[in-house]
Design a protein around this motif. Structure first.
Motif, PDB file in Angstrom:
ATOM      1  N   ILE B  24       0.832  -1.208   0.000  1.00 42.29           N
ATOM      2  CA  ILE B  24       0.000   0.000   0.000  1.00 42.29           C
ATOM      3  C   ILE B  24       0.868   1.261   0.000  1.00 42.29           C
ATOM      4  CG2 ILE B  24      -1.683   1.340   1.315  1.00 42.29           C
ATOM      5  CD1 ILE B  24      -2.729  -1.377   2.365  1.00 42.29           C
ATOM      6  N   GLU B  25       1.886   1.214   0.874  1.00 43.25           N
ATOM      7  CA  GLU B  25       2.743   2.393   0.999  1.00 43.25           C
ATOM      8  C   GLU B  25       3.525   2.673  -0.280  1.00 43.25           C
ATOM      9  OE1 GLU B  25       4.745   1.363   4.581  1.00 43.25           O
ATOM     10  OE2 GLU B  25       3.368   2.516   5.834  1.00 43.25           O
ATOM     11  N   ALA B  26       3.731   1.605  -1.077  1.00 45.46           N
ATOM     12  CA  ALA B  26       4.483   1.766  -2.324  1.00 45.46           C
ATOM     13  C   ALA B  26       3.644   2.489  -3.389  1.00 45.46           C
ATOM     14  CB  ALA B  26       4.948   0.416  -2.830  1.00 45.46           C
ATOM     15  N   ALA B  27       2.325   2.424  -3.208  1.00 47.42           N
ATOM     16  CA  ALA B  27       1.461   3.068  -4.206  1.00 47.42           C
ATOM     17  C   ALA B  27       1.704   4.578  -4.239  1.00 47.42           C
ATOM     18  CB  ALA B  27      -0.009   2.791  -3.877  1.00 47.42           C
ATOM     19  N   ALA B  28       1.743   5.143  -5.460  1.00 45.68           N
ATOM     20  CA  ALA B  28       2.082   6.554  -5.627  1.00 45.68           C
ATOM     21  C   ALA B  28       0.987   7.450  -5.026  1.00 45.68           C
ATOM     22  CB  ALA B  28       2.253   6.875  -7.112  1.00 45.68           C
ATOM     23  N   ASN B  29      -0.248   7.127  -5.325  1.00 45.11           N
ATOM     24  CA  ASN B  29      -1.358   7.943  -4.851  1.00 45.11           C
ATOM     25  C   ASN B  29      -2.407   7.075  -4.172  1.00 45.11           C
ATOM     26  OD1 ASN B  29      -1.413  10.730  -4.990  1.00 45.11           O
ATOM     27  ND2 ASN B  29      -1.443  10.679  -7.245  1.00 45.11           N
ATOM     28  N   PRO B  30      -2.200   6.740  -2.924  1.00 39.63           N
ATOM     29  CA  PRO B  30      -3.136   5.831  -2.280  1.00 39.63           C
ATOM     30  C   PRO B  30      -4.526   6.468  -2.156  1.00 39.63           C
ATOM     31  CG  PRO B  30      -1.565   6.709  -0.682  1.00 39.63           C
ATOM     32  CD  PRO B  30      -1.143   7.206  -2.021  1.00 39.63           C
ATOM     33  N   SER B  31      -5.509   5.677  -2.395  1.00 39.28           N
ATOM     34  CA  SER B  31      -6.879   6.178  -2.278  1.00 39.28           C
ATOM     35  C   SER B  31      -7.240   6.281  -0.802  1.00 39.28           C
ATOM     36  CB  SER B  31      -7.840   5.208  -2.974  1.00 39.28           C
ATOM     37  OG  SER B  31      -7.813   3.972  -2.288  1.00 39.28           O
ATOM     38  N   GLU B  32      -8.348   6.978  -0.545  1.00 37.51           N
ATOM     39  CA  GLU B  32      -8.862   7.121   0.819  1.00 37.51           C
ATOM     40  C   GLU B  32      -9.022   5.744   1.459  1.00 37.51           C
ATOM     41  OE1 GLU B  32      -9.804   9.439   3.966  1.00 37.51           O
ATOM     42  OE2 GLU B  32      -9.144  10.164   1.997  1.00 37.51           O
ATOM     43  N   GLU B  33      -9.542   4.828   0.645  1.00 33.56           N
ATOM     44  CA  GLU B  33      -9.816   3.459   1.102  1.00 33.56           C
ATOM     45  C   GLU B  33      -8.524   2.753   1.504  1.00 33.56           C
ATOM     46  OE1 GLU B  33     -11.714  -0.086  -1.288  1.00 33.56           O
ATOM     47  OE2 GLU B  33     -12.905   1.755  -1.513  1.00 33.56           O
ATOM     48  N   GLN B  34      -7.504   2.934   0.658  1.00 33.22           N
ATOM     49  CA  GLN B  34      -6.214   2.290   0.940  1.00 33.22           C
ATOM     50  C   GLN B  34      -5.590   2.852   2.204  1.00 33.22           C
ATOM     51  OE1 GLN B  34      -4.478   3.004  -2.965  1.00 33.22           O
ATOM     52  NE2 GLN B  34      -3.997   0.811  -3.108  1.00 33.22           N
ATOM     53  N   GLN B  35      -5.741   4.148   2.386  1.00 29.08           N
ATOM     54  CA  GLN B  35      -5.174   4.765   3.587  1.00 29.08           C
ATOM     55  C   GLN B  35      -5.847   4.233   4.843  1.00 29.08           C
ATOM     56  OE1 GLN B  35      -5.080   9.055   3.337  1.00 29.08           O
ATOM     57  NE2 GLN B  35      -3.970   9.004   1.393  1.00 29.08           N
ATOM     58  N   GLU B  36      -7.133   4.054   4.762  1.00 30.01           N
ATOM     59  CA  GLU B  36      -7.881   3.503   5.890  1.00 30.01           C
ATOM     60  C   GLU B  36      -7.393   2.079   6.190  1.00 30.01           C
ATOM     61  OE1 GLU B  36      -9.679   4.570   8.225  1.00 30.01           O
ATOM     62  OE2 GLU B  36     -10.175   2.581   9.006  1.00 30.01           O
ATOM     63  N   LEU B  37      -7.186   1.314   5.120  1.00 30.43           N
ATOM     64  CA  LEU B  37      -6.704  -0.062   5.264  1.00 30.43           C
ATOM     65  C   LEU B  37      -5.323  -0.071   5.929  1.00 30.43           C
ATOM     66  CD1 LEU B  37      -7.137  -3.094   4.661  1.00 30.43           C
ATOM     67  CD2 LEU B  37      -6.052  -2.716   2.448  1.00 30.43           C
TER      68      LEU B  37
END
Lengths: 284, 335
Positions: B24-37
């Protein structure tokens, strides 16, 4: 730091490593030269081989009677007895092992301590018996030695400790055994400050935590010939450095050569030499 | 997110979470959902780690104490002390890299530090013999401790060794002799001594710098009469049984205070000291400052008296009294 090895002579005739003490029987095969010696003859000779001068095992009681004037030994702290503080257990529990060793050796633990006379000189004396759980030091050995040292300090007596331990600190009592090294050394430091004379006699074998505490702290350090003396066991060293160990490594002669002992003393001279040393170092 | 470079087997659930989180942290632009995860995963990592580390077996403790990223003496000197001036010189044979000695400052308090050093890189490790000191190391330590005593400087010993070095040279130069002498000396030094087992407390090699007024250990350190491998080799004829030996030797921070050998246990950061050097160093510093403050106030004679009594009491035995009753002395392990 119980030692990994059962002490082994370099002599090829020695297959005598598993059994401790003098084997039963009329004739005894000398671990030094391999000759068969008549038991009575060996005993008469203080368990020193008459052919090759190999110094065989002597029990703590025998040692006391060899060194002290007859009938002068008064044992102390025999009522300090071992227990099993860790509930230690391998193939059998430590508690069972203790009972078995007590029955086999007639000792309550590996150190015999008390007061007595050497050629009419009053001394405090301790002997560790390498037959009792390899002569290793647990709480009882540490406590008895410490009490003896404190007694010697109070009464201004010369102190003799004859060490025989293939086991060093006794692993069955874990860290408590290790701490006995510090406890006994601290007592010796006080004894030293009070001006006491301590003669340490090293016998075969003196290894590990015993070598790395009281056995090395004598004002005078004597050793019987060809005793195995050292910190790490030869097998541990070989496993670590992976080369053959030199001939005569960790023997009394090796230590003498490297400057760690004062004299190699044959058993039949021990009593005389201890008495002489006491005289040289004053009346104490 | 704290992370160990390479995890232990028993840390697998933690490592799994770390992997997910890493993605997740590697993703360039994490979505709101990913940040929550990610937030959830972090909470789960904390809970999982707490769970695992609250139930470490003695053998797992040994593994943690030997972790290659665990802070060593040199790390604490960098992180917890305000200055360190290394002193070499045993004035006899050579400079043992396995024992580090020198002046240091803790705030305004001057101290003498004596500590085992294991080395981080392979080259360092080889130079330090993996923290196994030779006689020259103990001679150096004794010389520096005597110097400290002369000027009333408190001594801090960091214990972290698998054991004193077993070798030909070590025996030739009196390994047994120096360990004995060092304990003898430390029991009489008229200056405060604090000993802390920061990793491995390997038998005589550890005790050689282990006599003091306070004996402390880190939560996942161990302090033992023999290495679990050595013990297993004797009892079960194989090093494979080291975990079993670790169980019977009772050498963790859970047991040693019970046995009256260790005074204080310093808690480690979540998941072990190797995950957060700074926090561990801060806790260590705090402990040292607090303890030194008490000890420097005590007069040297009292200090020596108490130090003697402290070790005098160690050990567990029965005493049969004249009337036949038996009394128990010292602490024993209680299940």
């Amino acid at each position: 730091m119980a030692i990994v090895d059962t002490p082994k002579r370099t002599n090829p005739n020695t297959e005598e490593t598993k059994r401790r003490g003098i084997p039963e029987g009329l004739w005894i095969r000398c671990p030094g030269c391999g000759n068969s010696i008549y038991r009575k003859e060996l005993e008469k000779n203080l368990n020193v081989c008459p052919k090759c001068r190999y110094h065989n095992y002597v029990s703590a009681r025998e040692r006391i009677s060899q060194l002290l004037d007859e009938g002068t030994f008064e044992a102390y702290d025999e009522h300090v007895l071992p227990t099993d503080p860790l509930r230690f257990s391998d193939k059998k529990s430590y508690a069972e092992r203790l009972s078995a060793e007590q029955a086999r050796t007639g000792l309550t633990d590996a150190a015999l301590c008390g007061l007595g006379m050497i050629r009419a000189r009053r001394v405090a004396i301790a002997v560790t018996d390498s037959a009792f759980i390899m002569g290793s030091m647990g709480s009882v050995v540490g406590e008895r030695l410490t009490r003896l040292i404190e007694r010697a300090t109070e009464q201004s007596l010369p102190l003799i400790i004859v060490s025989g331990s293939g086991g060093g600190a006794r692993m069955h009592e874990g860290i408590l055994s290790l701490m006995q090294m510090a406890k006994v050394s601290a007592a010796l430091a006080r004894y030293h400050t009070a001006g006491g004379l301590y003669i340490s006699v090293l016998t075969n074998p003196t290894m590990g935590g015993v070598a790395a505490s009281f056995a090395s702290l004598g004002d005078l350090v004597f050793a019987e010939p060809k005793a195995l003396i050292g910190f790490a066991g030869p097998r541990t060293i070989k496993a670590t450095i992976k080369i053959e160990l030199p001939e005569g490594f960790q023997t009394s002669e090796f230590l003498l050569e490297h400057g760690y002992i004062d004299r190699i003393v044959e058993r039949f001279r021990l009593k005389t030499e201890i008495a002489a040393a006491i005289d040289y170092c004053g009346k104490r | 997110m704290p992370s160990a470079a390479k995890g232990f087997e028993f840390e697998q659930p933690m490592l799994d979470i770390e992997t997910q989180l890493g993605e997740i942290e590697a993703a360039a632009n994490p979505s709101e959902e990913q940040q929550e995860l990610a937030r959830q995963l972090r909470r789960r990592w904390t809970d999982t780690t707490r769970e695992i580390y609250s139930k470490l077996t003695p053998w797992q403790v040994v593994q943690v104490s030997r972790h290659k990223d665990r802070p060593y003496t040199r790390d604490y000197l960098n992180l917890a002390f305000d200055e360190f001036i290394e002193l070499h010189g045993d004035k006899f044979f050579g400079d043992d890299r396995a024992l580090l000695t020198g002046f240091a400052k803790l705030g305004r308090q001057k101290v003498m530090v004596v500590g085992h050093q294991k080395g981080r890189t392979f080259k360092e490790r080889a130079a330090c013999h993996f923290g196994c000191a030779h006689p020259e190391g103990y001679r150096k330590a004794m010389a520096k401790m005597k110097l400290a005593e002369k000027y009333g400087i408190p001594i801090i010993c960091f214990i972290d060794t698998p054991g004193a070095y077993p070798g030909i040279g070590a025996e030739e130069r009196g390994q047994a002799q120096v360990i004995a002498e060092s304990m003898f000396l430390m029991s009489q030094l008229k200056t405060p001594i604090i000993c802390i087992v920061i990793g491995e407390g390997g038998s005589g090699g550890a005790l050689g710098i282990g006599v003091g007024d306070r004996i402390a250990m880190l939560q996942y350190a161990y302090y033992s009469v023999i290495s679990p491998e050595g013990c297993a080799g004797i009892l079960w004829k194989s090093h494979q049984h080291a975990p079993k030996a670790a169980d019977v030797l009772r050498f963790t921070s859970e047991h040693l205070p019970q046995l009256g050998v260790v005074d204080d246990v310093i808690e480690e950061p979540l998941g072990g000291a190797h995950r957060d050097h700074h926090q561990m160093a801060a806790r260590l510093k705090n402990y040292l400052a607090k303890t030194l403050e008490q000890l420097v106030k005590t007069d040297p004679e009292t200090l020596l008296e108490r130090r003697y009594d402290k070790f005098r009491k160690m050990g567990s035995y029965l005493e049969q009294l004249e009337d036949g009753t038996v009394s128990q002395h010292g602490y024993t392990f209680s299940v």
